[in-house]
Structure formats: structure tokens, C-alpha cells
Write an enzyme that holds these catalytic residues in place. Structure first.
Site, PDB file in Angstrom:
ATOM      1  N   CYS A   2      -1.168   0.524  -8.785  1.00 17.90           N
ATOM      2  CA  CYS A   2      -0.380   0.198 -10.042  1.00 17.90           C
ATOM      3  C   CYS A   2       0.619   1.302 -10.533  1.00 17.90           C
ATOM      4  O   CYS A   2       0.360   2.425 -10.407  1.00 17.90           O
ATOM      5  CB  CYS A   2      -1.635  -0.142 -11.190  1.00 17.90           C
ATOM      6  SG  CYS A   2      -2.649  -1.303 -10.618  1.00 17.90           S
ATOM      7  N   ARG A  27       4.674   2.690  -4.278  1.00 15.78           N
ATOM      8  CA  ARG A  27       3.381   2.925  -4.337  1.00 15.78           C
ATOM      9  C   ARG A  27       2.427   1.535  -4.019  1.00 15.78           C
ATOM     10  O   ARG A  27       1.250   1.843  -3.716  1.00 15.78           O
ATOM     11  CB  ARG A  27       2.832   3.262  -5.994  1.00 15.78           C
ATOM     12  CG  ARG A  27       3.710   4.175  -6.645  1.00 15.78           C
ATOM     13  CD  ARG A  27       3.566   4.297  -7.953  1.00 15.78           C
ATOM     14  NE  ARG A  27       2.200   4.444  -8.597  1.00 15.78           N
ATOM     15  CZ  ARG A  27       1.791   5.779  -9.099  1.00 15.78           C
ATOM     16  NH1 ARG A  27       2.774   6.729  -8.943  1.00 15.78           N
ATOM     17  NH2 ARG A  27       0.595   5.928  -9.788  1.00 15.78           N
ATOM     18  N   TRP A  74      -1.609  -3.632  -8.334  1.00 18.30           N
ATOM     19  CA  TRP A  74      -2.238  -3.563  -6.869  1.00 18.30           C
ATOM     20  C   TRP A  74      -3.853  -4.000  -7.313  1.00 18.30           C
ATOM     21  O   TRP A  74      -4.468  -3.261  -7.908  1.00 18.30           O
ATOM     22  CB  TRP A  74      -2.064  -2.308  -6.365  1.00 18.30           C
ATOM     23  CG  TRP A  74      -2.882  -2.041  -5.168  1.00 18.30           C
ATOM     24  CD1 TRP A  74      -2.249  -2.162  -3.851  1.00 18.30           C
ATOM     25  CD2 TRP A  74      -4.106  -1.671  -4.616  1.00 18.30           C
ATOM     26  NE1 TRP A  74      -2.902  -1.938  -2.669  1.00 18.30           N
ATOM     27  CE2 TRP A  74      -4.059  -1.540  -3.331  1.00 18.30           C
ATOM     28  CE3 TRP A  74      -5.160  -1.267  -5.449  1.00 18.30           C
ATOM     29  CZ2 TRP A  74      -5.373  -1.269  -2.620  1.00 18.30           C
ATOM     30  CZ3 TRP A  74      -6.455  -0.942  -4.845  1.00 18.30           C
ATOM     31  CH2 TRP A  74      -6.277  -1.022  -3.367  1.00 18.30           C
ATOM     32  N   ASN A 100      -3.522   1.174 -15.521  1.00 19.47           N
ATOM     33  CA  ASN A 100      -3.843   1.724 -13.969  1.00 19.47           C
ATOM     34  C   ASN A 100      -5.290   2.332 -14.072  1.00 19.47           C
ATOM     35  O   ASN A 100      -5.539   3.291 -14.870  1.00 19.47           O
ATOM     36  CB  ASN A 100      -2.617   2.612 -13.644  1.00 19.47           C
ATOM     37  CG  ASN A 100      -2.812   3.265 -12.080  1.00 19.47           C
ATOM     38  OD1 ASN A 100      -3.631   2.635 -11.433  1.00 19.47           O
ATOM     39  ND2 ASN A 100      -2.114   4.375 -11.904  1.00 19.47           N
ATOM     40  N   GLY A 101      -5.961   2.135 -12.965  1.00 16.55           N
ATOM     41  CA  GLY A 101      -7.323   2.663 -12.996  1.00 16.55           C
ATOM     42  C   GLY A 101      -8.487   1.432 -12.922  1.00 16.55           C
ATOM     43  O   GLY A 101      -7.926   0.180 -12.729  1.00 16.55           O
ATOM     44  N   GLU A 481      -5.228  10.117  13.728  1.00 12.98           N
ATOM     45  CA  GLU A 481      -4.204   9.760  13.081  1.00 12.98           C
ATOM     46  C   GLU A 481      -3.157   8.859  13.728  1.00 12.98           C
ATOM     47  O   GLU A 481      -2.753   7.777  12.968  1.00 12.98           O
ATOM     48  CB  GLU A 481      -3.277  11.272  12.437  1.00 12.98           C
ATOM     49  CG  GLU A 481      -1.903  11.024  12.154  1.00 12.98           C
ATOM     50  CD  GLU A 481      -1.856  10.348  10.701  1.00 12.98           C
ATOM     51  OE1 GLU A 481      -2.929  10.038  10.277  1.00 12.98           O
ATOM     52  OE2 GLU A 481      -0.751  10.043  10.257  1.00 12.98           O
ATOM     53  N   LYS A 485      -2.074   5.279  11.856  1.00 10.31           N
ATOM     54  CA  LYS A 485      -0.672   4.793  11.783  1.00 10.31           C
ATOM     55  C   LYS A 485      -0.731   3.300  12.232  1.00 10.31           C
ATOM     56  O   LYS A 485       0.196   2.550  11.827  1.00 10.31           O
ATOM     57  CB  LYS A 485       0.330   5.747  12.617  1.00 10.31           C
ATOM     58  CG  LYS A 485       0.726   7.150  11.911  1.00 10.31           C
ATOM     59  CD  LYS A 485       1.481   7.030  10.767  1.00 10.31           C
ATOM     60  CE  LYS A 485       0.673   6.958   9.333  1.00 10.31           C
ATOM     61  NZ  LYS A 485      -0.055   7.994   8.856  1.00 10.31           N
ATOM     62  N   GLU A 488      -2.116   0.917  10.134  1.00  4.43           N
ATOM     63  CA  GLU A 488      -1.572   0.748   9.034  1.00  4.43           C
ATOM     64  C   GLU A 488      -0.179  -0.174   8.776  1.00  4.43           C
ATOM     65  O   GLU A 488       0.156  -1.072   8.136  1.00  4.43           O
ATOM     66  CB  GLU A 488      -1.066   2.166   8.241  1.00  4.43           C
ATOM     67  CG  GLU A 488      -2.095   2.824   7.946  1.00  4.43           C
ATOM     68  CD  GLU A 488      -1.705   4.225   6.969  1.00  4.43           C
ATOM     69  OE1 GLU A 488      -1.083   4.887   7.662  1.00  4.43           O
ATOM     70  OE2 GLU A 488      -1.784   4.387   5.921  1.00  4.43           O
ATOM     71  N   HIS A 504     -20.240   7.427  25.050  1.00  9.58           N
ATOM     72  CA  HIS A 504     -21.299   7.223  24.742  1.00  9.58           C
ATOM     73  C   HIS A 504     -21.168   5.725  23.806  1.00  9.58           C
ATOM     74  O   HIS A 504     -21.871   5.483  22.746  1.00  9.58           O
ATOM     75  CB  HIS A 504     -21.378   8.277  23.301  1.00  9.58           C
ATOM     76  CG  HIS A 504     -21.797   9.461  24.072  1.00  9.58           C
ATOM     77  ND1 HIS A 504     -23.072   9.684  24.795  1.00  9.58           N
ATOM     78  CD2 HIS A 504     -21.139  10.736  24.266  1.00  9.58           C
ATOM     79  CE1 HIS A 504     -22.994  11.049  25.125  1.00  9.58           C
ATOM     80  NE2 HIS A 504     -21.826  11.420  24.997  1.00  9.58           N
ATOM     81  N   LYS A 605       0.906   3.658  -1.910  1.00  3.28           N
ATOM     82  CA  LYS A 605       0.873   4.981  -1.428  1.00  3.28           C
ATOM     83  C   LYS A 605       0.262   6.017  -2.329  1.00  3.28           C
ATOM     84  O   LYS A 605      -0.042   7.115  -1.713  1.00  3.28           O
ATOM     85  CB  LYS A 605       2.627   5.324  -1.794  1.00  3.28           C
ATOM     86  CG  LYS A 605       2.954   6.577  -1.674  1.00  3.28           C
ATOM     87  CD  LYS A 605       3.340   6.620  -0.160  1.00  3.28           C
ATOM     88  CE  LYS A 605       3.738   8.104   0.304  1.00  3.28           C
ATOM     89  NZ  LYS A 605       3.443   8.145   1.824  1.00  3.28           N
TER      90      LYS A 605
HETATM   91  O1  M6R Z   1      -1.354  11.335  -1.249  1.00  2.00           O
HETATM   92  P1  M6R Z   1      -2.663  11.602  -0.415  1.00  2.00           P
HETATM   93  O2  M6R Z   1      -2.242  12.538   0.624  1.00  2.00           O
HETATM   94  O3  M6R Z   1      -3.692  12.301  -1.239  1.00  2.00           O
HETATM   95  O4  M6R Z   1      -3.132  10.240   0.266  1.00  2.00           O
HETATM   96  C1  M6R Z   1      -4.314  10.198   0.931  1.00  2.00           C
HETATM   97  C2  M6R Z   1      -4.353   8.592   1.450  1.00  2.00           C
HETATM   98  O5  M6R Z   1      -4.339   7.719   0.788  1.00  2.00           O
HETATM   99  C3  M6R Z   1      -2.998   8.514   2.559  1.00  2.00           C
HETATM  100  O6  M6R Z   1      -2.894   9.715   3.618  1.00  2.00           O
HETATM  101  C4  M6R Z   1      -3.139   7.260   3.342  1.00  2.00           C
HETATM  102  O7  M6R Z   1      -4.150   7.546   4.180  1.00  2.00           O
HETATM  103  C5  M6R Z   1      -1.785   7.186   3.808  1.00  2.00           C
HETATM  104  N1  M6R Z   1      -1.402   5.790   3.641  1.00  2.00           N
HETATM  105  C6  M6R Z   1      -1.436   7.380   5.458  1.00  2.00           C
HETATM  106  O8  M6R Z   1      -0.568   6.864   5.900  1.00  2.00           O
END
Ligand code: M6R
Length: 610
Positions: A2, A27, A74, A100-101, A481, A485, A488, A504, A605
Site C-alpha cells: 500500500c 510498490r 495491496w 498501510n499495515g 534466486e 526470479k 516471480e 534425496h 515491491k
Molecule cells: O526490500 P527488501 O530487499 O527487504 O525486500 C525483500 C523481498 O521482499 C524482496 O527481495 C522480494 O523477494 C523481491 N520481489 C525479489 O525479487
């Protein structure tokens, strides 16, 4: 997640609110709304979907007022619908509130209000908060009533609020979620972050947890939760307004992937001065470094994978024991934070709620805090004793790319600095490492130059329901990672695994339709052969192998034709290069699958709720 923006000023607030909301779009959100003060009552416009929907409604029924609040939502409580959208009203429109929260005890507060005959039109915790604040402020001093309400709300909040009986007055408060107050020639503002109101403000106040602010044309007053007035600390804004331009690239993410050469080079130029590592904000005397016994690194998502890499590096090159934790787990596992422990955090935004909550707990346990962070003035930065800025510039694509490689680089520099101070690394070894480090930006550039080949591979393999990413040791976090990616942005299920762990369990998944992405760049020791053996195990079960391999390595020629060659680097630095190939692979898979790459569904974000 948010976003909040608000204004009390000398011109129509609505265009400023809409511009602010646009700047908060990155965000992540699913609906948006604005409320403005009018002498006849508060007026609201809300819409589900992109901001263009809200713009359409505003065009049909324009608003004009010098006092207003806006919000991008959000969803947490209740689906994305107009009635769940903020702003929410309290007491039949006496006040309007954006939030927000998460208010964790909203059911309890709601039950009390229902008993008093209050009815609700949404499923949200925010409407409960709006009604609760209205209920607590019906008589007596307004700020006192507001403070009383907020004291009873459990959870996290940043709020912006208007009230019909207080023209020219904008309220703001925060606990656990970020909120700033800004001033400029057109008036006073509130926002979730500085970029949202950057063109409007010259100076800002970073509200502290528990603070309530009242903004009127006469200025800003701030109180803490105990009711004491505090003098706000205005900070000059020194940020460049570069965030809104994708620089000719089709997406921000592709631009940010390409920026990595420059970001990494920039970090070396900033922190490596005549072969000496100079970390100006680390603020950690040599004696403190020598006395370190253990580092606990806390982070979330992509930053957690950077932390895993950091652990491998620090343990390889120094005598310090390192643990890594997810922010959402750390504070609930009774960690033993003994004397000699440094709690380190990694975060692009510096606003991730789980990371921040862990930091607060570690501080209470008496630990010093190191933050590796990309955003100046963020909550994490303000909570930390020791800092390394990643200087990656604003990252707009929701999926992190340049911030991640900058975090890896920050860990390399921190490790080398600590190893040198403690005498854990011989001068020759240090020199070799620094020489190899200097070659990394060029190696990244070479991977970028090979992007068409990566695109072809992605186009052949993007179609299945799932994919598996394998790596060992330094490249195990990179396998994780790479899989993240892919999940996501292409929405294809993907799993990252330590290659040695495959037998395993996940080996049962392998068949001729499962793409298996194997990171097998040379390691010059026994891990190298073991990785190739793992690849052969996949081959023996007809897996569709995509390999990341060192240029000139012919060992995979009889295994697969889908090889992404990357320049030779030492294994401990190879993640900085290999991950770029995986970012591009995910990017082109997502493009082939037609997703919204910069704003993937459901993602935020800046994850400001726990
Ligand atoms: O702002 P931050 O690095 O603390 O965020 C952590 C995660 O929310 C962030 O890395 C998230 O996994 C991203 N979408 C990765 O691409």
C-alpha cells in the site's frame, strides 16, 4: 505494498495526489482511491485496478480541494473491490482514513463497535480503524482521542486522515510502517516514501514509531504516543528524480538488468580506494571487528539469498561463524544473541516489515546492527548502527536484479575488509581476490552481450508447468534466486535446490519435459566434478538440461546443446556473473509467456506488512 500520499496546500491537491500515487505504483497495488475535503463534507473516489480507472472516475466527476489524501491498496483483508478500497470513512463520513499495515486486533475492536451499533461496509481492518478512531474522537481533544485509539490498535500502521470538522488539517501517524512528512512551496505533504512527493518537497521529516503529526497551513506539530510534543527534525532532500524513466528499454526490469555493469563498477570505484577498502558508513572500529564471534544475517526474499552468499563468503575468508535467517522466522525462534554477535540485515527497500521487526528484537537484546541497504533514510537505515549502502539507484521493477548484485558486491567488500582487519587473509590472497573482483563488471557486460542466445533458450523452454534450478556451494543461493526470479515474473513454478540434494527427493520429478537449469561454472576443486555428476544424473533420466558453464569448458558438449557460456571467474565471485544469466533467462521466459514483467501479479515491491 500500500502507498499513502496526502497534501494540505495552496493549490488543487488532486493532481498532486494522482502524481504521488503514480510514483508509488511500483510498490504493487490492486486498487486506489482519493478523498478530499469540501465544505459540504468529505468526497471520495475509488476504483479497482490500475490508476487509469481512478483517473477515469475523476475525469467523469472532478474534485477540487487544497486538502486531500490518496492511497494505493495491496489487499490483505478482503478482495480487491471498490468497497474494500481506501479511503475508508468513519462515523458516516466525519472522517476519512488511508492505512498501510495490518491491525491485528481488528476483530476485537470491531466487536466492541458493533455492540455500539456501528455498521461496516467493507471486510477491511482499515474501516474498523477508521470507525474506531471516529468513536474515540467524538468529544474532547481530537489528538488525545486519536492517540487513545492508536494505543489500543495492535499491529502496524501508517495512516493519513481528514476530518469534516477540521478544514485545512491533515493528520498522519505511524507505527511499524513508514511515513514521511514533507514541505515545499505548494504546501505540506505526507507520503509512504520520498520519491512519491519528490517534485513537491525540499525538506522532510521521517516520522518515528508512535508519532502523530498534525499538518495545517500554520506548520507541522508532532506528538509521541505518550502525548509529549516533540520537535520535528527536518532533513533536506538530496535525492535525484530519476525513477520514472525506463531509458528506452521495454521495461524497467530490463533496464535495471543492464545497469548492473555500471552499478558494480560504481561500487568498486566508491569503496575501493587505491586497493584499500573504505566503507565510510560502516562506523565499526577495528577492535569491534576483531572481537566479532558470530554474525546473524536476517533478510527476506532475494535479499535472503544474498545473505546466504554472504555467509559462505564470510565463513570462507574469515574466522567468524555466520548464521542466516528469514526475517519472518528469526524473531519467532528464540535466537540466542550473545555478546560478540553482530546482527546484519540486507534489504533493498529498508522497509521490509519482517526484517525491521527482527532488527528491533535484536536491538532490544543488545546487539549492534549492520544494514546493507539501498535506500537512504529508510527505516532500516535509521535503526542501524553500521551501514553499507548498495548505491544501486532506485529499483522500480518489482523483481529485484541490480539491488541483488549490489548486495553480493557489498558482502564481498565487507568480507575482505573484515578479513584484513582480523588478519584472516594473506596479503597475496587478498591481492588476487581484488584483481579478480575488478574483472566482474566486464564479465557481467559479456553476459549481457550474449542476451540473444539466452532469449533463444528461454523461448524453447518456457512452456512447461515447472522447472528446477540446481547449484552447489556459492551457486546454491544463485539457484534459489534464479528459481525465484522465474516464479516471480513468468509465473512458472520453479524450485531451486542444492544439486547434491536432488537425489534425496526432487530427482523423482525429472522427465523429458522438465527444464533443469544447472549452474556448473568451474570451481577448480572436487565440487566441480560432483556438480557434473549431478548433471549426468539428470541426463540419465532424460531431463531437459540448460547449463550455465564457463567459456571454453567442453565437458557438457555431449550432455546438452542449451549452454549459456559465461566468462571465467573464481568460484567465490561467480554468483555475481551467473545470476545475470538467470535473470535474463527468467526475463525472456516471462516475455514469451506474456506476463506484466515490471508489476507481476500479487507482488509488492516494498513488503511493509508481516
Ligand atoms: O526490500 P527488501 O530487499 O527487504 O525486500 C525483500 C523481498 O521482499 C524482496 O527481495 C522480494 O523477494 C523481491 N520481489 C525479489 O525479487
Amino acid at each position: 505494498m500500500c502507498g499513502i500520499v496526502g497534501m494540505v496546500g495552496s493549490r488543487n491537491a488532486v493532481p498532486v495526489l494522482m502524481e504521488g500515487l503514480k510514483r508509488l505504483e511500483y510498490r504493487g497495488y490492486d486498487s486506489a482511491g482519493v478523498a478530499v475535503f469540501q465544505p459540504a463534507g468529505l468526497e471520495i473516489r475509488r476504483a479497482v485496478g490500475r490508476l487509469s480507472e481512478l483517473e477515469r472516475k475523476l475525469a467523469a466527476h472532478p474534485l477540487d480541494s487544497t486538502l486531500g489524501i490518496g492511497h494505493t491498496r495491496w489487499a490483505t483483508h478482503g478482495v480487491a473491490s471498490e468497497r474494500n478500497c481506501h479511503p475508508h470513512l468513519g462515523q458516516e463520513g466525519r472522517l476519512a482514513l488511508v492505512h498501510n499495515g495490518i491491525i491485528e486486533n481488528y476483530q476485537e475492536l470491531k466487536a466492541g463497535l458493533v455492540q455500539k451499533g456501528v455498521t461496516f461496509s467493507s471486510e477491511t481492518d482499515t474501516e474498523v480503524l477508521a470507525q474506531f478512531v471516529a468513536d474515540c474522537t467524538t468529544e474532547g481533544d481530537f489528538v488525545c482521542g486519536l492517540r487513545n485509539a492508536l494505543k489500543q490498535a495492535r499491529g502496524a500502521y501508517a495512516i493519513g486522515m481528514l476530518c469534516t470538522d477540521q478544514p485545512d488539517t491533515l493528520y498522519a501517524a505511524r507505527l511499524g510502517s513508514p511515513l514521511i512528512v514533507g514541505k515545499g512551496e505548494n504546501g505540506l505533504f505526507i507520503a509512504s516514501d520520498v520519491p512519491a512527493i519528490l517534485p513537491q518537497v525540499e525538506e522532510v521529516i521521517y516520522l518515528e514509531d508512535g508519532e502523530i503529526a498534525r499538518l495545517t497551513p500554520d506548520g507541522v506539530e508532532v506528538w509521541n504516543l505518550a502525548g509529549e510534543e516533540v520537535s520535528p527534525k527536518w532533513v533536506k532532500v538530496e535525492m535525484e528524480d530519476t525513477a520514472v524513466d525506463s531509458g528506452g528499454f521495454e521495461t524497467f526490469m530490463l533496464k535495471e538488468i543492464h545497469e548492473q555493469t555500471r552499478v558494480l563498477r560504481g561500487l568498486l570505484d566508491t569503496y575501493l580506494v587505491d586497493e584499500n577498502i573504505v566503507l565510510p558508513d560502516l562506523n565499526m572500529p577495528d577492535q569491534q571487528i576483531r572481537e566479532l564471534e558470530r554474525i546473524m544475517i536476517v533478510s527476506c526474499g532475494t535479499a535472503y539469498y544474498a545473505a546466504m552468499y554472504g555467509r559462505l563468503l564470510i565463513e570462507k575468508f574469515t574466522s567468524i561463524a555466520v548464521e542466516t535467517d528469514l526475517g519472518s522466522e528469526f524473531r519467532y525462534r528464540s535466537p540466542k544473541i550473545s555478546h560478540g554477535t553482530l546482527v546484519a540485515t540486507v534489504s533493498q527497500s529498508g522497509e521490509t516489515a519482517d526484517t525491521l521487526a527482527s532488527v528491533k528484537m535484536a536491538k532490544e537484546a543488545g546487539s549492534p546492527i549492520l544494514a546493507i541497504c539501498n535506500v537512504f533514510g529508510s527505516s532500516l537505515v535509521r535503526e542501524s548502527d553500521h551501514l553499507i549502502y548498495t548505491h544501486a539507484g532506485p529499483e522500480i521493477g518489482v523483481a529485484s536484479t541490480k539491488a541483488f548484485t549490489a548486495q553480493l558486491m557489498a558482502f564481498v567488500l565487507f568480507t575482505l575488509h573484515v578479513a584484513e582487519v582480523r588478519g584472516d587473509l594473506s596479503p597475496d590472497k587478498r591481492k588476487e581476490l581484488l584483481a579478480d573482483l575488478q574483472k566482474i563488471p566486464t564479465a557481467v557486460l559479456r553476459v549481457l552481450e550474449g542476451k540473444e542466445g539466452i532469449r533463444e533458450i528461454a523461448e524453447q523452454h518456457h512452456d512447461g508447468p515447472s522447472s528446477l534450478y540446481l547449484g552447489r556451494r556459492f551457486n546454491y543461493p544463485i539457484a534459489l534466486e534464479g528459481a525465484l526470479k522465474n516464479k516471480e515474473i513468468s509465473y512458472q513454478h520453479a524450485e531451486g535446490y542444492a544439486a547434491g540434494e536432488m537425489k534425496h527427493g526432487p530427482i523423482a520429478l525429472i522427465n523429458d519435459s522438465l527444464p533443469v537449469i544447472c549452474i556448473c561454472t568451474e570451481t577448480a576443486d572436487e565440487v566441480d566434478e560432483k556438480m557434473i555428476s549431478n548433471v549426468r544424473e539428470v541426463q540419465a533420466r532424460s531431463g531437459r538440461i540448460i547449463a550455465i558453464a564457463t567459456e571454453g569448458d567442453e565437458r557438457l558438449a555431449d550432455i546438452t546443446t542449451d549452454i549459456i557460456f559465461v566468462p571465467r571467474t573464481r568460484e567465490s565471485l561467480s554468483p555475481l556473473v551467473n545470476v545475470v544469466a538467470l535473470q535474463l533467462l527468467a526475463y525472456y521466459a516471462a516475455q514469451a509467456r506474456g506476463t506484466d514483467i515490471d508489476k507481476p501479479r500479487n507482488l509488492a515491491k516494498s513488503v511493509t506488512v508481516e
